[in-house]
Design a protein around this motif. Sequence first.
Motif, mmCIF file in Angstrom:
data_model
loop_
_atom_site.group_PDB
_atom_site.id
_atom_site.type_symbol
_atom_site.label_atom_id
_atom_site.label_comp_id
_atom_site.label_asym_id
_atom_site.label_seq_id
_atom_site.Cartn_x
_atom_site.Cartn_y
_atom_site.Cartn_z
ATOM 1 N N UNK A 71 0.839 -1.202 0.000
ATOM 2 C CA UNK A 71 0.000 0.000 0.000
ATOM 3 C C UNK A 71 0.871 1.248 0.000
ATOM 4 N N UNK A 72 1.954 1.188 0.790
ATOM 5 C CA UNK A 72 2.866 2.324 0.883
ATOM 6 C C UNK A 72 4.216 1.936 0.286
ATOM 7 N N UNK A 73 4.615 2.553 -0.816
ATOM 8 C CA UNK A 73 5.901 2.231 -1.443
ATOM 9 C C UNK A 73 7.055 2.444 -0.465
ATOM 10 N N UNK A 74 8.062 1.609 -0.582
ATOM 11 C CA UNK A 74 9.229 1.742 0.274
ATOM 12 C C UNK A 74 9.086 1.041 1.613
ATOM 13 N N UNK A 75 7.976 0.299 1.810
ATOM 14 C CA UNK A 75 7.761 -0.418 3.068
ATOM 15 C C UNK A 75 8.769 -1.559 3.211
ATOM 16 N N UNK A 76 9.333 -1.696 4.409
ATOM 17 C CA UNK A 76 10.327 -2.733 4.658
ATOM 18 C C UNK A 76 9.819 -3.832 5.590
ATOM 19 N N UNK A 77 8.907 -3.493 6.480
ATOM 20 C CA UNK A 77 8.423 -4.485 7.438
ATOM 21 C C UNK A 77 7.620 -5.586 6.738
ATOM 22 N N UNK A 78 7.649 -6.768 7.308
ATOM 23 C CA UNK A 78 6.883 -7.917 6.834
ATOM 24 C C UNK A 78 7.039 -8.124 5.328
ATOM 25 N N UNK A 79 8.293 -8.148 4.910
ATOM 26 C CA UNK A 79 8.633 -8.366 3.487
ATOM 27 C C UNK A 79 7.990 -7.337 2.570
ATOM 28 N N UNK A 80 7.773 -6.150 3.112
ATOM 29 C CA UNK A 80 7.215 -5.075 2.304
ATOM 30 C C UNK A 80 5.704 -5.024 2.277
ATOM 31 N N UNK A 86 6.278 -4.402 14.157
ATOM 32 C CA UNK A 86 5.469 -5.603 14.353
ATOM 33 C C UNK A 86 5.061 -5.735 15.820
ATOM 34 N N UNK A 87 3.765 -6.034 16.050
ATOM 35 C CA UNK A 87 3.220 -6.189 17.398
ATOM 36 C C UNK A 87 3.447 -7.634 17.860
ATOM 37 N N UNK A 88 4.624 -7.910 18.336
ATOM 38 C CA UNK A 88 4.992 -9.283 18.691
ATOM 39 C C UNK A 88 4.107 -9.861 19.804
ATOM 40 N N UNK A 89 3.872 -9.147 20.923
ATOM 41 C CA UNK A 89 2.990 -9.717 21.954
ATOM 42 C C UNK A 89 1.582 -10.000 21.428
ATOM 43 N N UNK A 90 1.068 -9.077 20.599
ATOM 44 C CA UNK A 90 -0.269 -9.277 20.042
ATOM 45 C C UNK A 90 -0.326 -10.478 19.122
ATOM 46 N N UNK A 91 0.703 -10.646 18.312
ATOM 47 C CA UNK A 91 0.752 -11.780 17.393
ATOM 48 C C UNK A 91 0.830 -13.089 18.180
ATOM 49 N N UNK A 92 1.661 -13.110 19.227
ATOM 50 C CA UNK A 92 1.770 -14.305 20.061
ATOM 51 C C UNK A 92 0.454 -14.659 20.717
ATOM 52 N N UNK A 93 -0.253 -13.641 21.206
ATOM 53 C CA UNK A 93 -1.557 -13.869 21.835
ATOM 54 C C UNK A 93 -2.574 -14.360 20.810
ATOM 55 N N UNK A 94 -2.497 -13.819 19.589
ATOM 56 C CA UNK A 94 -3.382 -14.237 18.510
ATOM 57 C C UNK A 94 -3.184 -15.727 18.213
ATOM 58 N N UNK A 95 -1.930 -16.143 18.103
ATOM 59 C CA UNK A 95 -1.635 -17.547 17.808
ATOM 60 C C UNK A 95 -2.187 -18.455 18.908
#
Length: 242
Positions: A71-80, A86-95
Amino acid sequence: TGVIQPLAKLSAYLHKRDVLLHSDCVQTFAKIPVGVDELGADALSVSSHKVYGPKGVGAVYIRPGVNWKPVYPGTLHENGLKSGTVNVPGIGAFITAAESTINRMDAVYLKYQALRARFLEGAKTRELPVSLAVPDSANSHVLPHIIGCFFHSFEGQYTMLECNRRGICISTGSACSAGYHEPSNTMKALLIPRELALQFIRISFGCDTTSEHVDQLLDVFEDMMHEKGDHRIDRRIKTYGS
């Protein structure tokens, strides 16, 4: 409405015309099996809070080989794919929430079927003017934990407020359309007349919903019908008295 769309047929139809299919699967994820190969979806999205994880976290599946642009050119996070830390605690809780919910999916599905049947049978027994937006039939497949229906004689907003006043939360549409008081696009697509569409309500069951909760909801509906009848009687008395 809770209708399960025939994604496998839709994807096959679209792929013959070189059209990609993305599906919003937030309501079906961990409620029914979702197999990307069987569905033929090129992309699908799911959300954490629908499986009792934290809000603000989700996931997207993109079929290997499908080209996409950030969506936004030049994005680097999450393979672009997406910018921002990245919300690591949120992702862990989601899993963790997803694994827990999926492990009891079959049992909960049967429970939702029983609650749905209890509501519909209770409405019939109490002679409440309730009808399904999409009637149950051999040709319609619906999620048992969502009942999209019309409570006739009352606008959905009024029914929702009366339920809320008595500690019961229902809605008049999806959370995405909260605050929008016109008939939803879904009602328009179903060619529901505006007056009837405004009577639409959406009842959702969760893992903590019990048969007693369903009975309480039916009690509220029954009370509303009695109050409406009493109001008519009061008006007639006043008219005759005058």
